[in-house]
Design an enzyme around this catalytic site. Structure first.
Site, PDB file in Angstrom:
ATOM      1  N   ARG A  36      12.726  37.488 -14.427  1.00 55.57           N
ATOM      2  CA  ARG A  36      13.472  38.585 -15.055  1.00 55.57           C
ATOM      3  C   ARG A  36      14.656  38.038 -15.845  1.00 55.57           C
ATOM      4  O   ARG A  36      14.913  38.454 -16.965  1.00 55.57           O
ATOM      5  CB  ARG A  36      13.942  39.564 -13.974  1.00 55.57           C
ATOM      6  CG  ARG A  36      14.749  40.738 -14.509  1.00 55.57           C
ATOM      7  CD  ARG A  36      15.057  41.719 -13.394  1.00 55.57           C
ATOM      8  NE  ARG A  36      15.772  41.088 -12.295  1.00 55.57           N
ATOM      9  CZ  ARG A  36      16.132  41.717 -11.184  1.00 55.57           C
ATOM     10  NH1 ARG A  36      15.823  42.990 -11.010  1.00 55.57           N
ATOM     11  NH2 ARG A  36      16.780  41.088 -10.233  1.00 55.57           N
ATOM     12  N   ARG A  40      18.104  31.847 -15.560  1.00 56.63           N
ATOM     13  CA  ARG A  40      17.610  31.277 -14.299  1.00 56.63           C
ATOM     14  C   ARG A  40      16.205  30.720 -14.463  1.00 56.63           C
ATOM     15  O   ARG A  40      15.854  29.681 -13.894  1.00 56.63           O
ATOM     16  CB  ARG A  40      17.631  32.347 -13.205  1.00 56.63           C
ATOM     17  CG  ARG A  40      19.034  32.755 -12.778  1.00 56.63           C
ATOM     18  CD  ARG A  40      18.979  33.922 -11.813  1.00 56.63           C
ATOM     19  NE  ARG A  40      20.315  34.413 -11.491  1.00 56.63           N
ATOM     20  CZ  ARG A  40      20.550  35.556 -10.866  1.00 56.63           C
ATOM     21  NH1 ARG A  40      19.541  36.335 -10.502  1.00 56.63           N
ATOM     22  NH2 ARG A  40      21.784  35.929 -10.602  1.00 56.63           N
ATOM     23  N   ASP A  61       9.931  40.919 -16.673  1.00 55.94           N
ATOM     24  CA  ASP A  61      10.520  41.795 -15.661  1.00 55.94           C
ATOM     25  C   ASP A  61       9.453  42.808 -15.270  1.00 55.94           C
ATOM     26  O   ASP A  61       9.104  43.689 -16.061  1.00 55.94           O
ATOM     27  CB  ASP A  61      11.752  42.500 -16.235  1.00 55.94           C
ATOM     28  CG  ASP A  61      12.426  43.432 -15.242  1.00 55.94           C
ATOM     29  OD1 ASP A  61      11.885  43.638 -14.133  1.00 55.94           O
ATOM     30  OD2 ASP A  61      13.495  43.976 -15.578  1.00 55.94           O
ATOM     31  N   ILE A  62       8.921  42.700 -14.047  1.00 57.02           N
ATOM     32  CA  ILE A  62       7.801  43.560 -13.665  1.00 57.02           C
ATOM     33  C   ILE A  62       8.210  45.021 -13.521  1.00 57.02           C
ATOM     34  O   ILE A  62       7.350  45.894 -13.469  1.00 57.02           O
ATOM     35  CB  ILE A  62       7.117  43.081 -12.368  1.00 57.02           C
ATOM     36  CG1 ILE A  62       8.029  43.270 -11.144  1.00 57.02           C
ATOM     37  CG2 ILE A  62       6.638  41.648 -12.505  1.00 57.02           C
ATOM     38  CD1 ILE A  62       7.291  43.190  -9.821  1.00 57.02           C
ATOM     39  N   SER A 138       2.488  39.778   3.112  1.00 59.65           N
ATOM     40  CA  SER A 138       3.382  39.323   4.161  1.00 59.65           C
ATOM     41  C   SER A 138       2.713  39.592   5.499  1.00 59.65           C
ATOM     42  O   SER A 138       1.766  40.381   5.589  1.00 59.65           O
ATOM     43  CB  SER A 138       4.704  40.099   4.068  1.00 59.65           C
ATOM     44  OG  SER A 138       5.475  39.958   5.240  1.00 59.65           O
ATOM     45  N   TYR A 190      10.052  47.603   3.904  1.00 63.32           N
ATOM     46  CA  TYR A 190       9.353  46.376   3.515  1.00 63.32           C
ATOM     47  C   TYR A 190       7.939  46.367   4.074  1.00 63.32           C
ATOM     48  O   TYR A 190       6.982  46.011   3.379  1.00 63.32           O
ATOM     49  CB  TYR A 190      10.135  45.153   3.992  1.00 63.32           C
ATOM     50  CG  TYR A 190       9.601  43.852   3.457  1.00 63.32           C
ATOM     51  CD1 TYR A 190       9.812  43.493   2.130  1.00 63.32           C
ATOM     52  CD2 TYR A 190       8.876  42.981   4.271  1.00 63.32           C
ATOM     53  CE1 TYR A 190       9.321  42.292   1.620  1.00 63.32           C
ATOM     54  CE2 TYR A 190       8.379  41.792   3.772  1.00 63.32           C
ATOM     55  CZ  TYR A 190       8.609  41.449   2.446  1.00 63.32           C
ATOM     56  OH  TYR A 190       8.111  40.272   1.947  1.00 63.32           O
ATOM     57  N   VAL A 192       6.088  49.008   4.816  1.00 63.84           N
ATOM     58  CA  VAL A 192       5.282  49.980   4.066  1.00 63.84           C
ATOM     59  C   VAL A 192       4.898  49.414   2.698  1.00 63.84           C
ATOM     60  O   VAL A 192       3.748  49.537   2.256  1.00 63.84           O
ATOM     61  CB  VAL A 192       6.034  51.317   3.915  1.00 63.84           C
ATOM     62  CG1 VAL A 192       5.240  52.283   3.025  1.00 63.84           C
ATOM     63  CG2 VAL A 192       6.282  51.950   5.285  1.00 63.84           C
ATOM     64  N   LYS A 194       4.500  46.295   1.766  1.00 60.11           N
ATOM     65  CA  LYS A 194       3.515  45.215   1.844  1.00 60.11           C
ATOM     66  C   LYS A 194       2.180  45.702   2.393  1.00 60.11           C
ATOM     67  O   LYS A 194       1.128  45.150   2.024  1.00 60.11           O
ATOM     68  CB  LYS A 194       4.078  44.060   2.679  1.00 60.11           C
ATOM     69  CG  LYS A 194       5.210  43.309   1.974  1.00 60.11           C
ATOM     70  CD  LYS A 194       4.769  42.748   0.618  1.00 60.11           C
ATOM     71  CE  LYS A 194       5.824  41.889  -0.046  1.00 60.11           C
ATOM     72  NZ  LYS A 194       5.383  41.329  -1.335  1.00 60.11           N
TER      73      LYS A 194
END
Length: 274
Positions: A36, A40, A61-62, A138, A190, A192, A194
């Site tokens: 994004r 960086r 940037d998604i 995850s 998190y 939910v 994944k």
């Protein structure tokens, strides 16, 4: 012959950075590190160049459909399409985050699930036949972590569509606004998000089967990254091993699977999570 192309989202640090490193060493084609933040991203490319590697860079940037479309058009015009797509970009609130549950749910699901859907909607049409897609899930992406039996049945339904799954994910976000999410969904946005990624992977594999495209989700392990507050015991290169296996080494028969960081295929919908 046009060059083969591998793309990694959210790759300026952490597991995404290590996946780019591994692809640069072994992939027979060009590798795009995307991020994004341009500064960086370019710093990350410079770090890999110091190692003698040659990744390419493009801003992506998604969460921004314009950014996704610019990237799609660039890749399509220059290379004709994508051979390997690693959907790595994601966020996670810390355990001590002070934002209300409703805010955490909205932002987490927006980035980790809804923006992933947008990314795939825009980039899947330029996937080359036979391509490989790796969705970073995850250990939290296991269906058994969802309390409601009814929801679990819906999420693993082989006839579930992306719009129907997205509706379920939105129902969770709406429930957090009312404070009624815990009984059915649990208390982790998190988890939910994944679980949504893992369920989405199954749907995408069914959608893309006719094009011989392999779509898998992967738990990269508990890795020492910003996302884990550097508590994970695995290095980023260890976290990249299973995604790289799916990108480069897995047999073509591995499709629509949930893969553990050991590269073992596990049942994402098991009642007893690992």
């Amino acid at each position: 012959m046009a060059s083969k192309v591998a793309v990694v989202t959210g790759a300026n640090k952490g597991i995404g950075f290590a996946i780019v490193r591994g692809l640069c060493k072994r992939f027979d084609g060009v590798v795009y590190l995307t991020s994004r933040n341009i500064e960086r991203g370019k710093n990350a490319v410079a770090d890999l160049e110091k190692e003698g590697l040659k990744p390419n860079y493009h801003q992506l940037d998604i969460t921004d459909k314009d950014s996704l479309e610019v990237f799609r058009d660039y890749i399509k015009n220059k290379y004709g399409g994508i051979d390997v797509l690693v959907n790595n970009a994601a966020i996670a609130f810390k355990h001590n985050a002070t934002e209300p549950a409703a805010v955490q749910a909205k932002e987490t699901l927006f980035v980790n699930y809804f923006s992933l859907v947008s990314t795939c909607d825009i980039l899947f049409p330029i996937l080359k036949n036979g391509a490989r897609v790796i969705n970073l899930s995850s250990s939290c992406g296991q269906l058994g972590l969802i309390p409601s039996k009814e929801l679990k049945e819906r999420l693993k339904d082989e006839k579930l569509t992306v719009p129907e799954l997205s509706d379920l994910m939105q129902q969770y976000v709406d429930a957090t606004q009312q404070g009624t999410q815990a009984a059915a969904w649990g208390n982790s946005s998190y988890v939910v998000s994944k679980v949504g990624v893992s369920a989405l992977t199954n749907i995408q594999q069914r959608m893309l089967e006719s094009r011989d495209i392999k779509v898998n989700s992967v738990h990269p392990g508990y890795v020492d990254t910003d996302m884990t507050s550097h508590k994970g015991p695995l290095t980023i290169d260890q976290g990249a091993e299973a995604p790289l296996y799916l990108a480069l080494d897995a047999p073509d028969s591995v499709r629509g699977k949930f893969v553990w960081h050991t590269t073992k295929i596990v049942d994402w919908d098991s009642e007893k999570p690992l």
